[in-house]
Scaffold this active site. Structure first.
Site, mmCIF file in Angstrom:
data_model
loop_
_atom_site.group_PDB
_atom_site.id
_atom_site.type_symbol
_atom_site.label_atom_id
_atom_site.label_comp_id
_atom_site.label_asym_id
_atom_site.label_seq_id
_atom_site.Cartn_x
_atom_site.Cartn_y
_atom_site.Cartn_z
ATOM 1 C CG HIS A 111 -2.039 -0.995 1.112
ATOM 2 N ND1 HIS A 111 -2.967 -0.978 0.109
ATOM 3 C CD2 HIS A 111 -2.355 -2.069 1.871
ATOM 4 C CE1 HIS A 111 -3.825 -1.971 0.257
ATOM 5 N NE2 HIS A 111 -3.478 -2.661 1.319
ATOM 6 N NE ARG A 158 1.439 -5.137 3.398
ATOM 7 C CZ ARG A 158 0.290 -4.674 3.930
ATOM 8 N NH1 ARG A 158 -0.538 -5.511 4.556
ATOM 9 N NH2 ARG A 158 -0.008 -3.379 3.864
ATOM 10 C CG ASP A 196 18.224 -13.228 -4.988
ATOM 11 O OD1 ASP A 196 18.123 -13.466 -6.204
ATOM 12 O OD2 ASP A 196 18.368 -14.113 -4.118
ATOM 13 C CD GLU A 225 -4.732 -9.024 4.049
ATOM 14 O OE1 GLU A 225 -4.826 -7.894 4.566
ATOM 15 O OE2 GLU A 225 -3.784 -9.329 3.299
ATOM 16 C CG ASP A 275 -7.333 -5.640 3.199
ATOM 17 O OD1 ASP A 275 -6.123 -5.482 3.375
ATOM 18 O OD2 ASP A 275 -7.980 -5.029 2.312
#
Ligand SMILES: O=C(O)C(=O)C[C@H](O)[C@@H](O)CO
Length: 260
Positions: free
Chosen positions: A48, A73, A87, A152, A178
């Site tokens: 977000h 996230r 990585d 969620e 959510d």
């Protein structure tokens, strides 16, 4: 030399409280300030916030070596983006919108090198291996990767037991915003039915022996979740803190200077 130790993964496995803060300002300067502010973990939000691989990497670099642990996230839990984030040096991932045991297993495979998983091998180029300076990275990385699934929505809640049963999922994070929307209470994460669903999920996650986490600005819900055994609890959002204080500061200054 093995992959770097993941203190966050170890702490939540022992049930130790890990206090977190969401980072949505998407800037390494803010991340560096936050890393010295006393939070145990900082969530670099690629879902977000206006983050991309470069901005996430820059925040990982400034958080490294500080007392806070970076949790990243991605916008979605797909192998290609997971590969890039690992990585880049992320050791703890929070994957949004996990809705089934099969999806959870795919995520475990994505953070695991073959033959047991599908993570692509690129450690020679990777910040994660200190650019190949960590000679045993390929054989030791998995142990220090912490994989957290977000549940969620109603579909995820219905599959929670299946998700919890997947070996390699270290913890489950409940997303009240959510979840509230999917339950028909958009913008009302404090609605009683939503809160009861959140608390029931926390109980089930802890009972399954996994780490439970949440982000909530509601102090009462924070306490309730901790009392139920939740460990990784985010209590603030940098964007909210900054925006709220900027608005309050301008209002107070204008009031003070308007009084003459
Ligand atoms: O559903 C939630 O709650 C979360 O996953 C956290 C939100 O994404 C975060 O942006 C705060 O609203």
């Amino acid at each position: 030399m093995p992959a770097p130790y993941n203190p966050f993964k170890a702490a939540i496995a022992k049930g130790e409280l890990q206090l977190g803060c969401w980072l949505g300002l998407a800037d390494p300067y803010i991340a560096e300030i936050s890393a010295g502010s006393g939070f145990d973990w900082l969530l670099i939000d690629g879902e977000h916030a206006p983050n991309d691989l470069r901005s996430i990497t820059a925040q990982l670099q400034v958080i490294a070596g500080r007392d806070s642990h970076a949790v990243v996230r991605p916008p979605i839990g797909e192998p290609w983006i997971i590969k890039q984030l690992l990585d880049a040096g992320a050791q703890t991932l929070l994957i949004p919108m996990v809705e089934s045991g099969a999806q959870a297993q795919d995520l475990v495979d994505a953070v695991t090198y073959p033959p047991h998983g599908v993570r692509g091998v690129g450690s020679a180029l990777a910040r994660a291996s200190d650019f190949a300076a960590i000679g045993d990275y390929l054989t030791t990385a998995r142990e220090e990767i912490c994989l957290l699934a977000q549940v969620e929505n109603r579909k995820g809640m219905a599959a929670l037991d299946d998700i919890l049963a997947v070996d390699g999922i270290d913890g489950v994070f409940v997303g009240p915003s959510d979840l509230a929307a999917d339950m028909g209470f958009i913008g009302q994460p404090g609605q009683a039915e939503v809160q009861n669903t959140v608390l029931d999920a926390i109980r089930r996650i802890v009972a399954a022996g996994k780490a439970a986490g949440i982000l909530t600005l509601d102090a009462s819900l924070q306490s309730d979740c901790r009392h139920l055994g939740a460990t990784f609890i985010a209590t603030e959002i940098d964007v909210t803190l900054f925006a709220r204080h900027m608005r309050e500061a301008s209002k107070l200054s204008r009031q003070r200077l308007s009084q003459g």
